[in-house]
Motif scaffolding. Structure first.
Motif: not given
Ligand code: DAH
Length: 339
Positions: A199-202, A325-326
């Protein structure tokens, strides 16, 4: 005759200076100095003069002729220059006209960090190889000493396309493909995208980037690995940077290590970035497992090697204090900061 000559010279001089172009000038020249020109006619008339006056008069005419010829030549040259200058001016293309302004972009932070990593290893004589993102089970696991029932397969949540075809979960596949193609001495890095069902996180994303490294030759030891990684850490995080090896486990290396570098923000004293430890994990590495070498037709009794694999996104996040994410969102306001 003297008077005639003076008048001819002064008329001709006036005409020369007012000639507008080379054609006009050459017409004047023919009219005065040509075979049936005015000065030539005067010369012919010399024979009518008393013989004692002839030499003096002849001399004057020759001087006058030479002076006029010089004037013609000078005027020719200056007219040619003017004509060339006029032509250049008339043919000039103004490429600056009305061009709409364009914003000049910059490299994505991942690209510039990747390029710097590649430059470092290329400067040490490593070659850069590419390998497929869609792989077979063999290259992603089997050849990397990770057979079907191996527990390490559970650790990496792999995207399978069929039972045997998958999106590679690590660039270590590049080691096998290289060793199949070239025999030692080998020094290569293999950058590329990898996929895991995260999953997407920092710090996670289902697609991210790794750079694999491999060195195989006679008498390669862990000291060589440590030496190169120390140089790498210093190149990237500054001369004061130190590394440490922690024992770890990867199926394709034995022994295996995880490598930390002193935190580039607090230089080891402990801060938020390194969670107070003073160290940041930068990559996994180890001595290439004998099974991996022999599976690629390289005799493990003759050759040894080391391998390492680093997360490009992780290194970029460390250097720029960014968040996964950025880096992947590609918001232009974020990317502009890296100009
Ligand atoms: N493939 C490993 C991973 O994705 C990283 C790695 C560790 C690569 C050790 C290596 C190595 O070549 O020796 O986590």
């Amino acid at each position: 005759m003297e008077e005639q000559l003076n008048k001819l010279v002064s008329d001709c001089t006036a005409q020369i200076s007012s000639a507008a172009n080379r054609k006009e000038l050459s017409d004047i020249k023919v009219r005065v100095l040509g075979k049936s020109g005015e000065l030539t006619a005067l010369l012919r008339n010399l024979k009518d003069l008393p013989s004692e006056e002839r030499p003096e008069a002849g001399k004057h005419m020759n001087i006058a002729r030479a002076a006029l010829e010089e004037k013609f030549a000078e005027k020719f040259a200056s007219l040619r220059e003017e004509e060339v200058a006029a032509r250049l001016a008339s043919e000039k293309i103004d490429i600056t006209i009305d061009k709409p302004k364009r914003d000049i972009g910059c490299l994505h932070p991942l690209s510039s960090v990747r390029n710097r990593i590649i430059d470092f290893f290329v400067s040490l004589g490593f070659i850069v190889t590419d390998s497929p993102e869609i792989e077979t089970d063999y290259y992603n696991f089997e050849a990397l000493n990770t057979p079907a029932d191996h527990p390490a397969r559970d650790v990496q949540d792999t995207f399978y396309i069929t039972d045997h075809i998958l999106l590679r979960s690590q660039t270590s596949t590049g080691q096998i493909r290289t060793m199949e193609k070239i025999k030692p001495p080998i020094k290569m890095i293999s950058p590329g995208r990898v996929y895991r069902s995260d999953d997407i996180d920092a710090t996670h994303s289902p697609m991210f980037h790794q750079i694999e490294g491999l060195v195989v030759d006679k008498n390669i030891t862990m000291c060589d690995l440590k030496g190169i990684l120390d140089m790498f850490a210093q190149y990237f995080f500054g001369e004061q940077c130190k590394t440490r090896f922690r024992p770890s486990y990867f199926p394709f290396t034995e022994p295996s290590v995880e490598v930390d570098a002193t935190c580039n923000h607090c230089h080891g004293s402990g801060c938020r970035v390194c969670k107070g430890t003073g160290w940041i994990e930068i990559l996994g590495a180890g001595m290439v497992n004998r099974n991996v070498l022999s599976g690629c037709g390289i005799d493990p009794d003759e050759y040894t090697g080391f391998a390492f694999g680093m997360g490009l996104d992780r290194i970029t996040n460390i250097i720029h204090k960014t968040d996964m994410r950025a880096v992947f969102e590609n918001d232009i306001r974020f990317l502009k900061q890296f100009k």
